[in-house]
Design an enzyme around this catalytic site. Structure first.
Site, PDB file in Angstrom:
ATOM      1  N   CYS A   2      17.483  18.349  71.954  1.00  0.00           N
ATOM      2  CA  CYS A   2      16.004  18.455  71.538  1.00  0.00           C
ATOM      3  C   CYS A   2      15.782  18.693  70.049  1.00  0.00           C
ATOM      4  O   CYS A   2      16.518  19.316  69.273  1.00  0.00           O
ATOM      5  CB  CYS A   2      15.437  19.772  72.024  1.00  0.00           C
ATOM      6  SG  CYS A   2      15.485  19.758  73.854  1.00  0.00           S
ATOM      7  N   ARG A  27      20.108  13.027  67.875  1.00  0.00           N
ATOM      8  CA  ARG A  27      20.360  14.459  68.706  1.00  0.00           C
ATOM      9  C   ARG A  27      20.415  14.077  70.344  1.00  0.00           C
ATOM     10  O   ARG A  27      20.952  14.816  70.860  1.00  0.00           O
ATOM     11  CB  ARG A  27      19.360  15.409  68.166  1.00  0.00           C
ATOM     12  CG  ARG A  27      19.346  15.744  66.933  1.00  0.00           C
ATOM     13  CD  ARG A  27      18.393  16.628  66.533  1.00  0.00           C
ATOM     14  NE  ARG A  27      18.662  18.022  67.052  1.00  0.00           N
ATOM     15  CZ  ARG A  27      19.336  19.006  66.669  1.00  0.00           C
ATOM     16  NH1 ARG A  27      19.948  18.779  65.761  1.00  0.00           N
ATOM     17  NH2 ARG A  27      19.455  20.306  67.351  1.00  0.00           N
ATOM     18  N   TRP A  75      15.693  16.622  75.280  1.00  0.00           N
ATOM     19  CA  TRP A  75      16.851  16.480  76.204  1.00  0.00           C
ATOM     20  C   TRP A  75      16.573  17.538  77.591  1.00  0.00           C
ATOM     21  O   TRP A  75      16.986  18.580  77.311  1.00  0.00           O
ATOM     22  CB  TRP A  75      17.915  16.673  75.423  1.00  0.00           C
ATOM     23  CG  TRP A  75      19.336  16.299  76.080  1.00  0.00           C
ATOM     24  CD1 TRP A  75      19.717  15.107  75.838  1.00  0.00           C
ATOM     25  CD2 TRP A  75      20.357  17.049  76.497  1.00  0.00           C
ATOM     26  NE1 TRP A  75      20.949  14.766  76.256  1.00  0.00           N
ATOM     27  CE2 TRP A  75      21.474  16.191  76.916  1.00  0.00           C
ATOM     28  CE3 TRP A  75      20.420  18.256  76.937  1.00  0.00           C
ATOM     29  CZ2 TRP A  75      22.534  16.419  77.618  1.00  0.00           C
ATOM     30  CZ3 TRP A  75      21.486  18.671  77.764  1.00  0.00           C
ATOM     31  CH2 TRP A  75      22.584  17.772  78.032  1.00  0.00           C
ATOM     32  N   ASN A 101      13.635  24.063  71.803  1.00  0.00           N
ATOM     33  CA  ASN A 101      14.933  23.778  72.038  1.00  0.00           C
ATOM     34  C   ASN A 101      15.762  24.922  72.372  1.00  0.00           C
ATOM     35  O   ASN A 101      15.778  26.042  71.769  1.00  0.00           O
ATOM     36  CB  ASN A 101      15.505  23.129  70.814  1.00  0.00           C
ATOM     37  CG  ASN A 101      16.821  22.822  70.669  1.00  0.00           C
ATOM     38  OD1 ASN A 101      17.478  22.800  71.749  1.00  0.00           O
ATOM     39  ND2 ASN A 101      17.518  22.685  69.589  1.00  0.00           N
ATOM     40  N   GLY A 102      16.519  24.930  73.563  1.00  0.00           N
ATOM     41  CA  GLY A 102      17.384  25.861  73.981  1.00  0.00           C
ATOM     42  C   GLY A 102      16.898  26.350  75.465  1.00  0.00           C
ATOM     43  O   GLY A 102      16.246  25.729  76.132  1.00  0.00           O
ATOM     44  N   GLU A 484      41.349  10.949  72.777  1.00  0.00           N
ATOM     45  CA  GLU A 484      40.191  10.474  71.766  1.00  0.00           C
ATOM     46  C   GLU A 484      39.609   9.221  72.037  1.00  0.00           C
ATOM     47  O   GLU A 484      38.715   8.944  72.288  1.00  0.00           O
ATOM     48  CB  GLU A 484      40.424  10.908  70.360  1.00  0.00           C
ATOM     49  CG  GLU A 484      39.204  10.480  69.585  1.00  0.00           C
ATOM     50  CD  GLU A 484      37.932  11.306  69.770  1.00  0.00           C
ATOM     51  OE1 GLU A 484      37.881  12.148  70.447  1.00  0.00           O
ATOM     52  OE2 GLU A 484      36.883  10.857  69.266  1.00  0.00           O
ATOM     53  N   LYS A 488      36.133   8.238  73.625  1.00  0.00           N
ATOM     54  CA  LYS A 488      35.155   7.205  72.974  1.00  0.00           C
ATOM     55  C   LYS A 488      34.815   5.983  73.923  1.00  0.00           C
ATOM     56  O   LYS A 488      33.599   5.761  73.751  1.00  0.00           O
ATOM     57  CB  LYS A 488      35.853   6.619  71.644  1.00  0.00           C
ATOM     58  CG  LYS A 488      35.918   7.559  70.605  1.00  0.00           C
ATOM     59  CD  LYS A 488      34.385   7.657  69.900  1.00  0.00           C
ATOM     60  CE  LYS A 488      34.268   8.917  69.242  1.00  0.00           C
ATOM     61  NZ  LYS A 488      34.349  10.242  69.743  1.00  0.00           N
ATOM     62  N   GLU A 491      32.370   7.316  76.787  1.00  0.00           N
ATOM     63  CA  GLU A 491      31.010   7.960  76.269  1.00  0.00           C
ATOM     64  C   GLU A 491      30.058   6.822  75.863  1.00  0.00           C
ATOM     65  O   GLU A 491      29.031   6.751  75.925  1.00  0.00           O
ATOM     66  CB  GLU A 491      31.126   9.105  75.444  1.00  0.00           C
ATOM     67  CG  GLU A 491      31.465   8.811  74.004  1.00  0.00           C
ATOM     68  CD  GLU A 491      31.693   9.786  73.125  1.00  0.00           C
ATOM     69  OE1 GLU A 491      30.877  10.743  73.040  1.00  0.00           O
ATOM     70  OE2 GLU A 491      32.407   9.919  72.110  1.00  0.00           O
ATOM     71  N   HIS A 507      54.313  10.792  87.021  1.00  0.00           N
ATOM     72  CA  HIS A 507      54.142  11.800  87.899  1.00  0.00           C
ATOM     73  C   HIS A 507      52.737  11.872  88.522  1.00  0.00           C
ATOM     74  O   HIS A 507      52.062  12.652  89.019  1.00  0.00           O
ATOM     75  CB  HIS A 507      54.011  13.142  86.949  1.00  0.00           C
ATOM     76  CG  HIS A 507      55.127  13.230  86.272  1.00  0.00           C
ATOM     77  ND1 HIS A 507      56.354  13.719  87.107  1.00  0.00           N
ATOM     78  CD2 HIS A 507      55.543  13.176  85.053  1.00  0.00           C
ATOM     79  CE1 HIS A 507      57.465  13.642  86.009  1.00  0.00           C
ATOM     80  NE2 HIS A 507      56.962  13.387  84.991  1.00  0.00           N
ATOM     81  N   LYS A 603      23.812  15.116  70.273  1.00  0.00           N
ATOM     82  CA  LYS A 603      24.881  15.346  69.004  1.00  0.00           C
ATOM     83  C   LYS A 603      25.258  16.750  69.100  1.00  0.00           C
ATOM     84  O   LYS A 603      26.298  16.902  68.698  1.00  0.00           O
ATOM     85  CB  LYS A 603      24.073  14.580  67.763  1.00  0.00           C
ATOM     86  CG  LYS A 603      24.898  14.811  66.479  1.00  0.00           C
ATOM     87  CD  LYS A 603      25.925  13.847  66.481  1.00  0.00           C
ATOM     88  CE  LYS A 603      26.876  13.953  65.458  1.00  0.00           C
ATOM     89  NZ  LYS A 603      28.194  13.377  65.813  1.00  0.00           N
TER      90      LYS A 603
HETATM   91  C1  F6R Z   1      32.159  12.971  71.204  1.00  0.00           C
HETATM   92  C2  F6R Z   1      31.450  14.160  70.765  1.00  0.00           C
HETATM   93  C3  F6R Z   1      31.475  15.644  71.162  1.00  0.00           C
HETATM   94  C4  F6R Z   1      31.564  16.407  70.230  1.00  0.00           C
HETATM   95  C5  F6R Z   1      31.571  17.719  70.804  1.00  0.00           C
HETATM   96  C6  F6R Z   1      31.769  18.983  69.943  1.00  0.00           C
HETATM   97  O1  F6R Z   1      32.069  11.737  70.517  1.00  0.00           O
HETATM   98  O2  F6R Z   1      30.916  13.780  69.588  1.00  0.00           O
HETATM   99  O3  F6R Z   1      32.505  15.450  72.007  1.00  0.00           O
HETATM  100  O4  F6R Z   1      33.004  16.335  69.368  1.00  0.00           O
HETATM  101  O5  F6R Z   1      30.177  17.972  71.403  1.00  0.00           O
HETATM  102  O6  F6R Z   1      30.582  18.988  68.789  1.00  0.00           O
HETATM  103  P1  F6R Z   1      30.829  19.719  67.561  1.00  0.00           P
HETATM  104  O7  F6R Z   1      31.860  19.129  66.812  1.00  0.00           O
HETATM  105  O8  F6R Z   1      29.706  19.417  66.738  1.00  0.00           O
HETATM  106  O9  F6R Z   1      31.170  21.134  68.033  1.00  0.00           O
END
Ligand code: F6R
Length: 608
Positions: A2, A27, A75, A101-102, A484, A488, A491, A507, A603
């Site tokens: 949000c 966001r 969101w 937001n929350g 990672e 990527k 997502e 395994h 985000k």
């Molecule tokens: C993946 C991504 C998320 C963040 C996670 C933690 O691309 O962006 O997995 O890494 O939500 O976010 P922060 O670093 O802001 O605590």
């Protein structure tokens, strides 16, 4: 997650708020809305989907002349993404509008009390419950600011909220409790927003509101008070160093691509001021007053936890510090937290607002641990609540998928390992100087190779984009990079992908391999290469196709050998990471996905 914007000033407020909401789009959201007072009534416009839907709706309405307004991108948490659940929400008497937001944890209890008093609800949200609670408090308390505080004191949970009252068309109220909210102080205008880019074209002067604080703002004034007792708070106005340019695409197709290409500069900036003139000593004054940890627990989520996993190798090998890495959403609810003497906790978060990481930090502090924060966003909750904070200095990361932030986190973890190694006397100046030389050479290596990497990523993306599944394999420090890479890909492109330690394949997971299930193997020219090669051969024996990210001269018979520059030791990760990022970016873009705002993602994950 949000986005909130509030504005009071001299400009057409609705247009400004919508424009500001665009700068919070990163966001993640699924509906949007705005409110202002026109001819003594609160006017609310809401639309499902992107802001363009809201803009279309507004273009069919009479243009607003209001100079105070608020807006929201939602969101979904309570209730499906739908217009009826979009914010702002009105109180039953239509005198108040609220964006939020929350999560209000006790909203059901409050809702039942309000239902018993005859209130009606038209949405599934906790926000509508809160705005009606404010209306109810207003019956007892004629001053709306006091009524607002009274209601907030009854609500439990995390929130950032902005409120408008039809009887005060030129005022907005806002409050925060464990969710980001920043006041922007302009000339003849004031703002409140979930993040700074929202109002950055208008002012760089900000007040970071603290948890438990609320503000009343008009075009010419603002006053911050404590929600608990409405006592006045003396706030300090800070100036933001970065500019609007940093929050724009600058000619790149997507923010993500821009941020991947920013990594050479990110590495430079993260080192800035942290290496001695003689280039054989690491300067981290933020850590000088703290003892060297005997053990370190790293707590983070998602990509930040992968940075932690990667950093473990250097912290153990260079600084001799035993490290365990924990996922914040698990760590915060562990029945028992056992700390050994000298143990420290390091929380890593780009946004500094991730609810699980923040809760883990608080839990660790309650249990008596010293907590260090590694954050990108200056003044964020985690940065403020940790005993000491190191900033990654990566600049605003707008794309939902984290790229340059991970690079900067890895850089700071590298510096921490060198710094502690020196303080413990186990890393000589000569050895430190060697690391520093390697680090200093990284920006140029990347500058010279990113465009080629991008071309290779494009070519391979077209070849493999139809796959339904992917394995990512790596050993040693490359295992965290495999995790990672898989994160990527899934997502961004919604292709199922799993990261595995190469040796773990046999395994169980290897049962999945066939000719339709490709593998992305990280096969660098290092001591573990013979082992990784054997794992690749095992995949190929099951007709699995293989992309190998490797170095020149490595003898590998695979479908696609992707040659990247050779960097010795674990610092090779700084070249592996952008290759993984570019491959996922290109697959997603080729498949027509929304690269900067993947579905269902946000985000800054401010809910647990
Ligand atoms: C993946 C991504 C998320 C963040 C996670 C933690 O691309 O962006 O997995 O890494 O939500 O976010 P922060 O670093 O802001 O605590």
């Amino acid at each position: 997650m949000c986005g909130i914007v509030g504005y009071s000033g001299h400009r057409p407020a609705v247009a400004l708020v919508v424009e500001a909401l665009h700068r919070l789009e990163y966001r993640g959201y699924d509906s949007a809305g705005v409110a202002c007072v026109q001819q003594g009534s609160l006017c609310v416009s809401k639309a499902q989907g992107k802001l363009t839907q809201l803009e279309q709706l507004l273009s069919q309405e009479a243009p607003s002349t209001a100079t105070t307004a608020m807006g929201h991108t939602r969101w979904a948490t309570h209730g499906a993404p739908a217009v009826r659940n979009a914010h702002p929400h009105l109180s039953n008497d239509k005198s108040l509008a609220l964006v939020h937001n929350g999560i209000i944890e006790n909203y059901l209890e409050i809702k039942n009390e309000l239902l018993a008093k005859g209130y009606s609800f038209y949405s599934d949200t906790d926000t509508e419950v809160l705005v009606n609670l404010i209306q109810e408090c207003h019956k007892q308390e004629p001053d709306i600011e006091k009524a607002f505080a009274m209601a907030l004191n009854k609500a439990h949970g995390a929130y950032a909220v902005c409120l408008m009252d039809k009887d005060q068309p030129d005022v907005f109220y806002a409050a925060r409790m464990s969710a980001p909210l920043i006041l922007g102080v302009g000339t003849g205008e004031n703002f409140v927003a979930s993040d700074i880019p929202a109002f950055l074209p208008y002012t760089r002067k900000v007040v970071f509101l603290e948890d438990g604080e609320m503000v009343r703002a008009t075009s010419s004034s603002y006053e911050v008070r404590k929600i608990a007792d409405l006592s006045h708070v003396d706030v300090s106005v800070q100036t933001i160093e970065w500019d609007v340019q940093a929050a724009q695409k600058s000619g790149y197709r997507h923010f993500m691509l821009k941020e991947i290409f920013e990594q050479p500069k990110v590495i430079q900036d993260a080192m800035s001021g942290r290496i001695s003139a003689s280039k054989d000593e690491i300067l981290l004054p933020e850590l000088d007053a703290l003892p060297v940890p005997g053990r370190l627990t790293i707590v983070a989520c998602g990509t930040s936890s992968h940075a932690g996993l990667w950093g473990r190798h250097l912290l153990e090998s260079v600084a001799g510090i035993g490290v365990q890495v924990e996922i914040a959403s698990e760590y915060r609810y562990k029945e028992t937290l056992i700390f050994q003497p000298g143990e420290m906790v390091l929380v890593i978060s780009q946004s500094g607002e991730t609810a699980d990481t923040l809760a883990a930090l608080r839990r660790a502090r309650e249990c008596g641990a010293t907590v260090l924060g590694l954050c990108n966003v200056v003044g964020s909750s985690i940065a403020r609540e940790a005993h000491s904070v190191l900033y990654t200095q990566a600049g605003p990361e707008i794309s939902v998928a984290s790229t340059k932030a991970m690079c900067s986190q890895m850089l700071l973890l590298t510096l921490m390992a060198l710094y502690w190694g020196q303080r413990k006397g186990i890393l000589s100046s000569e050895k430190c100087a060697e690391y520093v030389q390697s680090l200093l050479s990284l920006p140029e290596i990347l500058e010279n190779s990113l465009h080629d990497m991008h071309d290779t990523a494009k070519r391979l993306a077209r070849k493999y984009a139809q796959a339904k599944n992917f394995f990512y394999l790596g050993r040693g420090h490359c295992f965290s990079l495999a995790l990672e890479g898989a994160l990527k890909l899934k997502e961004l492109s919604y292709i199922h992908a799993e990261g595995y330690a190469s040796g773990e394949m046999k395994h169980g997971p290897i049962a999945l391999i066939d000719s339709s299930f490709p593998t992305f193997a990280i096969c660098l020219n290092d001591a573990l290469l013979p082992k990784v090669k054997s794992n690749v051969v095992e995949v190929q024996a099951r007709q699995g196709h293989v992309i190998a990210l490797t170095n020149k001269g490595v003898d590998l018979a695979v479908d696609d050998a992707w040659i990247i520059p050779e960097v010795p030791g674990v610092l090779a990760a700084y070249v592996v990471l952008p290759a993984l990022q570019l491959f996922s970016y290109e697959v997603a873009d080729y498949l027509g996905k929304d690269v900067d705002q993947p579905r269902n993602l946000a985000k800054s994950v401010t809910v647990e």
